[in-house]
Scaffold this active site. Structure first.
Site, PDB file in Angstrom:
ATOM      1  N   ASP A 135      -2.637  -0.787   6.981  1.00  0.00           N
ATOM      2  CA  ASP A 135      -3.185  -0.791   5.751  1.00  0.00           C
ATOM      3  C   ASP A 135      -3.273  -2.654   5.213  1.00  0.00           C
ATOM      4  O   ASP A 135      -4.308  -3.416   5.115  1.00  0.00           O
ATOM      5  CB  ASP A 135      -3.632  -0.128   5.004  1.00  0.00           C
ATOM      6  CG  ASP A 135      -4.135   1.490   5.883  1.00  0.00           C
ATOM      7  OD1 ASP A 135      -5.007   1.369   6.554  1.00  0.00           O
ATOM      8  OD2 ASP A 135      -4.047   2.097   5.011  1.00  0.00           O
ATOM      9  N   GLU A 182       1.110   5.360   0.344  1.00  0.00           N
ATOM     10  CA  GLU A 182       0.145   6.093   0.892  1.00  0.00           C
ATOM     11  C   GLU A 182       0.924   7.956   0.545  1.00  0.00           C
ATOM     12  O   GLU A 182       1.934   7.439   0.267  1.00  0.00           O
ATOM     13  CB  GLU A 182      -0.067   7.236   2.595  1.00  0.00           C
ATOM     14  CG  GLU A 182      -0.120   5.702   3.609  1.00  0.00           C
ATOM     15  CD  GLU A 182      -1.621   5.338   2.883  1.00  0.00           C
ATOM     16  OE1 GLU A 182      -2.536   6.646   2.594  1.00  0.00           O
ATOM     17  OE2 GLU A 182      -2.105   4.766   2.999  1.00  0.00           O
ATOM     18  N   HIS A 192      -5.066   4.654   7.590  1.00  0.00           N
ATOM     19  CA  HIS A 192      -4.382   4.878   6.604  1.00  0.00           C
ATOM     20  C   HIS A 192      -2.765   5.201   7.228  1.00  0.00           C
ATOM     21  O   HIS A 192      -2.378   6.240   6.146  1.00  0.00           O
ATOM     22  CB  HIS A 192      -4.298   6.549   6.191  1.00  0.00           C
ATOM     23  CG  HIS A 192      -6.128   6.656   5.659  1.00  0.00           C
ATOM     24  ND1 HIS A 192      -6.537   6.156   4.448  1.00  0.00           N
ATOM     25  CD2 HIS A 192      -7.344   6.970   6.624  1.00  0.00           C
ATOM     26  CE1 HIS A 192      -7.801   6.097   4.045  1.00  0.00           C
ATOM     27  NE2 HIS A 192      -8.525   6.778   5.323  1.00  0.00           N
ATOM     28  N   ASP A 203       0.589  -0.855  -0.329  1.00  0.00           N
ATOM     29  CA  ASP A 203      -0.259   0.023   0.375  1.00  0.00           C
ATOM     30  C   ASP A 203       0.785   1.391   0.242  1.00  0.00           C
ATOM     31  O   ASP A 203       2.313   1.111   0.148  1.00  0.00           O
ATOM     32  CB  ASP A 203      -1.118   0.322   1.175  1.00  0.00           C
ATOM     33  CG  ASP A 203      -1.933   1.169   1.564  1.00  0.00           C
ATOM     34  OD1 ASP A 203      -2.876   1.336   0.851  1.00  0.00           O
ATOM     35  OD2 ASP A 203      -1.483   1.864   2.561  1.00  0.00           O
TER      36      ASP A 203
END
Length: 263
Positions: A159, A11, A154, A9
């Protein structure tokens, strides 16, 4: 290396307007053994973006502008990210539309080829097909709430671990439903399937009853199923339809036999 799945993941900054660049702020990944669904390794790092003014601390839990300013630039962690991703099955939530393009953009910015997967598991697409909308909009936060897994933070590593747990829960539900479909029907399709079957059974029963049941009133029963006026219209339509195809056969003879059959 190819026998492990990498859940990852990213950000990013949020562009103020369309067309603006996404800057990576964090990358997180876990390596998972597919036979046991067990985490065997992990990696996470903050990444300093090219434009610090784009960092919004309110959106991320525990990420401050100061921490991001002290983080390594992407080119400093690119080797490690490439090693983790390249030649593995990639997995994540909505990675096809968001995370994968951001990874390719980041490698393109430093003039290096991006890592390539040998397979892709986008849990958003998988759950949309197999689990349906029973859990709402299928966002990670909604799914986590549905299964009681807490709030989405987040943060990349949190996550991806939540993503794995959501998939485990969804797979368990689907396994139970497929094992006992009569007792645990699929919420999205079960009711529709039952209604469809009910309507089909109703039609079948109605057709069966119409074949087997005697007429309700013998006094209104007719031996000839056509009224005389309608019979003339039927014959006229038959005459028009057969006119071109039956030129070699006397049409009057054919109509004569048809009248005999209809009596």
């Amino acid at each position: 290396m190819g026998d492990q799945i990498v859940f990852f993941d990213v950000e990013t900054t949020t562009p103020a307007r369309a067309g603006r660049k996404f800057w990576l702020l964090e990358f997180g990944a876990i390596l998972v053994c597919p036979r046991k669904l067990a985490e065997v390794d992990s990696y996470c790092t903050l990444i300093r973006p090219g434009d610090l003014s784009m960092v919004s601390p309110k959106r991320f839990s525990g990420i401050t502008r100061e921490a991001v300013a002290a983080a390594p630039m992407f080119e400093e962690v690119a080797d490690r990210i490439f090693e983790i991703l390249n030649g593995r099955v990639w997995a994540g939530h909505n990675i096809q539309r968001f995370d994968c393009p951001r990874i390719r953009e980041a490698f393109a910015d430093i003039g290096r080829p991006a890592p390539e997967p040998i397979g892709m598991i986008d849990s958003l697409a998988v759950l949309n097909r197999g689990f349906g909308k029973r859990a709402g909009d299928l966002k990670m936060a909604t799914l986590a709430s549905y299964f009681g897994l807490g709030q989405q933070k987040h943060r990349s590593l949190d996550d991806v671990r939540m993503n794995l747990e959501v998939l485990k829960h969804c797979a368990t539900v689907l396994l139970l439903e497929s094992s006992l479909p009569q007792i645990l029907p699929h919420r999205d399709t079960g009711s529709l399937e039952m209604v469809t079957r009910s309507r089909a059974n109703g039609r079948s029963c109605g057709e069966e009853a119409s074949r087997k049941s005697p007429p309700t009133s013998l006094g209104n029963h007719r031996a000839v199923p056509y009224k005389k006026g309608k019979l003339g219209k039927v014959m006229e339509r038959a005459k028009d339809a057969l006119h071109g195809a039956q030129r070699t056969r006397p049409l009057n003879t054919l109509l004569k036999h048809s009248r005999l059959l209809l009596r």
